[in-house]
Design an enzyme around this catalytic site. Sequence first.
Site, mmCIF file in Angstrom:
data_model
loop_
_atom_site.group_PDB
_atom_site.id
_atom_site.type_symbol
_atom_site.label_atom_id
_atom_site.label_comp_id
_atom_site.label_asym_id
_atom_site.label_seq_id
_atom_site.Cartn_x
_atom_site.Cartn_y
_atom_site.Cartn_z
ATOM 1 N N THR A 20 0.782 -1.248 0.000
ATOM 2 C CA THR A 20 0.000 0.000 0.000
ATOM 3 C C THR A 20 0.811 1.293 0.000
ATOM 4 O OG1 THR A 20 -0.120 -0.052 2.439
ATOM 5 C CG2 THR A 20 -1.933 -1.091 1.216
ATOM 6 N N PHE A 51 0.621 4.206 9.142
ATOM 7 C CA PHE A 51 0.912 5.260 8.168
ATOM 8 C C PHE A 51 1.431 4.699 6.844
ATOM 9 C CE2 PHE A 51 4.259 4.367 11.141
ATOM 10 C CZ PHE A 51 5.358 4.129 10.337
ATOM 11 N N TYR A 52 1.250 3.410 6.590
ATOM 12 C CA TYR A 52 1.761 2.774 5.376
ATOM 13 C C TYR A 52 0.824 2.992 4.186
ATOM 14 C CZ TYR A 52 5.377 0.071 7.896
ATOM 15 O OH TYR A 52 6.469 -0.324 8.630
ATOM 16 N N GLY A 53 0.601 4.245 3.857
ATOM 17 C CA GLY A 53 -0.245 4.546 2.712
ATOM 18 C C GLY A 53 -0.028 5.970 2.247
ATOM 19 N N LYS A 83 2.826 -0.788 13.487
ATOM 20 C CA LYS A 83 3.637 0.349 13.931
ATOM 21 C C LYS A 83 2.822 1.630 13.822
ATOM 22 C CE LYS A 83 7.250 -0.579 11.280
ATOM 23 N NZ LYS A 83 7.025 -2.005 10.974
#
Length: 333
Positions: A20, A51-53, A83
């Site tokens: 992502t 926050f991986y996007g 995380k």
Amino acid sequence: MPIVSGFKVGPIGFGLMGLTWKPKQTPDEEAFEVMNYALSQGSNYWDAGEFYGVDPPTSNLDLLARYFEKYPENANKVFLSVKGGLDFKTLVPDGNPDFVSKSVENVIAHLRGTKKLDLFQCARVDPNVPIETTMKTLKGFVDSGKISCVGLSEVSAETIKRAHAVVPIAAVEVEYSLFSRDIETNGIMDICRKLSIPIIAYSPFCRGLLTGRIKTVEDLKEFAKSFPFLEYLDRFSPDVFAKNLPFLQAVEQLAKKFGMTMPEFSLLFIMASGNGLVIPIPGSTSVSRTKSNLNALNKSLSPEQFKEAKEVLSKYPIYGLRYNEQLAGTLSV
């Protein structure tokens, strides 16, 4: 099988960031296929991020919610580590109780009740907030049953000791690969072994350098087109890469000698170094690459081969920082 907070996990985990955190995320159908394959092969330690996007930053969590809505029977088979604790816009860590609490609650909200948050960890340590303060906040979530356990990411050995005195640390996530072996000498592996804390090794292929696909500066430039952030990292500078080519070639030669691919050798080496303590979490967006990564479990590195590899690789200096000079201060705090 390794055990994280009482949960049996496979010896190789699965990193979800690459599905992502890019301009165009992997379509659900393809992502679900990879996730299902990884799980079917015992790769059940899943590493995700709040926050991986890109748009929205929570795309990684939203993907997980959709996955577990479609496959609710898999929720209890997966150990989910997430995380958080970073500002979405600046990616600066904030260890204050209010911010960390909001981060945990946000993760839980985006999972939409489809899956319990097994492990929460702040992606980086806030140097302006005592680690004890942050850990006391997270201990409250463990005590209330909202999360199962607490982890640490990119920390120093001293921080691990201080945090563990407040709440049991279930896992420590750090960058660990043939290119980045700092934890063997900076006390992190020693303290984790002493406290029986599993080490979760992210970027075990050094962001692609150890996949066997990058052999020339031209390969490097072509590879980096798909991952724009790489141009900011020292080891993806053409000049630094050229200096590291002899090391890469030595890795390739050792892998061939031992009858392995570079990824297989790269995984087996760090797993052997940890002697059961290290769980690599390579990411992948395809079943074929996931299968290739997990095939390392069908190979083995003998003590003699491990010793030979250490001796050979010690002859080659590693050039460049793990990230760059600007970001170095956020690591191993």
